[in-house]
Design an enzyme around this catalytic site. Structure first.
Site, PDB file in Angstrom:
ATOM      1  N   ARG A   1       0.939  -1.270  -0.078  1.00 48.94           N
ATOM      2  CA  ARG A   1      -0.024   0.178  -0.074  1.00 48.94           C
ATOM      3  C   ARG A   1       0.782   1.071   0.076  1.00 48.94           C
ATOM      4  O   ARG A   1       1.094   1.969  -0.915  1.00 48.94           O
ATOM      5  CB  ARG A   1      -0.727   0.072   1.111  1.00 48.94           C
ATOM      6  CG  ARG A   1      -2.148   0.847   1.109  1.00 48.94           C
ATOM      7  CD  ARG A   1      -1.941   2.339   1.457  1.00 48.94           C
ATOM      8  NE  ARG A   1      -1.324   2.465   2.763  1.00 48.94           N
ATOM      9  CZ  ARG A   1      -0.978   3.650   3.339  1.00 48.94           C
ATOM     10  NH1 ARG A   1      -0.900   4.711   2.470  1.00 48.94           N
ATOM     11  NH2 ARG A   1      -0.316   3.729   4.598  1.00 48.94           N
TER      12      ARG A   1
ATOM     13  N   CYS B   1      11.703   6.699  -4.968  1.00 48.81           N
ATOM     14  CA  CYS B   1      12.875   6.546  -5.313  1.00 48.81           C
ATOM     15  C   CYS B   1      14.041   7.334  -4.741  1.00 48.81           C
ATOM     16  O   CYS B   1      13.670   8.501  -4.811  1.00 48.81           O
ATOM     17  CB  CYS B   1      12.980   6.518  -6.922  1.00 48.81           C
ATOM     18  SG  CYS B   1      14.687   6.203  -7.585  1.00 48.81           S
TER      19      CYS B   1
END
Lengths: 317, 317
Positions: free
Chosen positions: B24, B246
């Site tokens: 999630r 990222c």
């Protein structure tokens, strides 16, 4: 630039000395060979950011560490600032001769806590490595130099598994008895965890001459540092930008990033004398020179572009 | 595969529940939209690695989080294992309706600790957000569901600076009073440090219903977790592979990596029920699906190729 919000915690020192190892331990483990003028600027920037001890280079044989083959030239280029120490790693007597020729005032020697690493890195046994250190330390002290000692592989090595605490204490005590003023306990492969850190420091009895040197290979470096501070250590080795091993290359053995350490220390209200924004700016500059991003989380968060710095305004969950 | 060497430390719990948020909180913050069959495999692998609570998806409106638009289909594909909880985030009553349609047994609601984030993320004020939660929690409890509550921006937000501890406690207590069984204190932007963590947990008085949810934006997540464990917390949110931002992209807001957490916990002799090698294997597989390396240090150290795993035998210093 965003700065951490300070909330103090019980049981921590008021001030910590960050022993900066980027120019030596960082750059010797980078794939890129950095031009000597870039190294000199790196050292100057570190001093300007508030560092008071910067391990500058190593007089190891150039065939072993070609990245630092310019040690002598670098020392001629570094403008030594008052109040700043510029120690140099010295592996043997030949290295000491070169250090003395260049007016070095502080050196560091490098020992192994394990038999296999002593053989592989020093070509000595755990016992016979001291035959190499003894004349170096004695002569250096005779010339009025300060001598720091590293002990590497204090938590484990790649061949023997976990390093027995008693073995580290035995190696470390002998180095202190030789006259070294400080012992830096290195987790060279980054496998240690906080309980191990506390056990090792406790086994020495007195933490006042101990420093810690963590590599972030398994992400444990900052948690281990917190444990070490609680155990009474006040000197922490770190590398600006976390240089010393690309996280996505063969050996993910980067040092604890100075910026990530400083974020925690300033967040804890612990004084360092360091300017975080200057460090991040230096790491951003150095990353461009190295041709790869800094592995420091703080540098990644704050150090890229002005556009990047505003991106966190769009946080959504 | 290398495993941490266990050395226990005083003042820590014997067992910690890792609340896995990768499917999630991780995937909703990844740029890539992952195919539903990959998500189902991810959830299955997490259960097989020993996870007993896996936050599986979110019934937020697909326009808000397109990455999780397949929530309903994913739930039909996930084979629910006995003894494993599969909570789903539910933002409002419409989301609850969908959760009930799909046989969800545990939900999580998401609150803000700051005024600005409440307005930006929930389109509510700090006060009026409760009008949204109250009917959701009441109806969920009426259907026999368990309800967890997240409080986000507990340490700071990008607009207001540090979040006052008393404000977090006020929001959190109201959620517990509604009947939520657990409160997850989120450092959504990762700025907190250990003293702040201890102060916040201490301000609640009783840590037994608290969990912590750290993002590693500034590298503080594991040190903060260590501080939280010492303060009595035994439930820690983490994301396998550290997915959820990222490190080299626009928003470095990844969750604490489950593997880095597990390395520390197992190193401290704290039981988790998790198999580290399976987690690393899962993250290596998922990294290939996401098309980028995992930001987890442990995955970087252990999770690439067999050739990579032998590289650390050539450590030199």
């Amino acid at each position: 630039m965003r700065e951490p919000y300070a909330v103090t915690a019980a049981g921590l020192p008021e001030r910590v000395t960050v022993y900066e190892v980027g120019p030596r331990d960082g750059l010797q483990n980078e794939a890129a060979v950095v031009p000597v003028e870039v190294k000199a600027e790196f050292v100057a920037r570190l001093a300007a950011a508030g560092h008071r001890v910067i391990e500058t280079t190593s007089f190891v044989h150039p065939a072993w560490v070609p990245q630092l083959a310019d040690a002598a030239e670098l020392l001629t280029r570094v403008e030594r600032m008052p109040g700043v120490r510029y120690p140099v790693l010295v592996p043997n007597e030949r290295g000491l001769d070169r250090a003395l020729e260049h007016g070095v005032e502080e050196i560091a020697v490098f020992a192994s806590a394990t038999e296999t690493f002593a053989r592989k890195n020093l070509n000595r046994t755990l016992e016979s490595q001291f035959e190499m250190f003894e004349p170096v330390v004695a002569r250096a002290l005779g010339h009025g130099l300060r001598v720091r000692a590293y002990v590497s592989m204090c938590f484990g090595d790649p061949w023997e598994g976990p390093t027995p605490v008693g073995q580290v204490v035995s190696v470390g005590r002998r180095l202190l008895d030789l006259g070294c003023f400080e012992l830096s306990l290195g987790d060279t492969i980054g496998v240690g965890t906080p309980g191990h850190v506390v056990a090792l420091i406790g086994a020495f009895g007195d933490p006042s001459r101990l420093a810690v040197h963590f590599h972030d290979t398994y992400g444990q470096a900052l948690a281990n540092t917190l444990a070490a501070l609680r155990a009474g250590v006040t000197v922490v080795d770190a590398s600006t930008g976390g240089i010393g091993g690309c996280p996505y290359a063969e050996s993910a053995t980067g040092n604890l990033a100075t910026e990530d350490l400083v974020w925690m220390l300033h967040g804890l209200g612990v004084e360092t004398g360091l300017d975080l924004a200057s460090l991040v700016e230096t790491s951003t500059w150095l990353a461009a020179e190295l041709g790869r991003p800094s592995p420091s989380r703080v540098v990644q968060a704050l150090g890229v572009s002005p556009a990047r710095r505003t991106a966190d305004r769009d946080v959504k969950e």
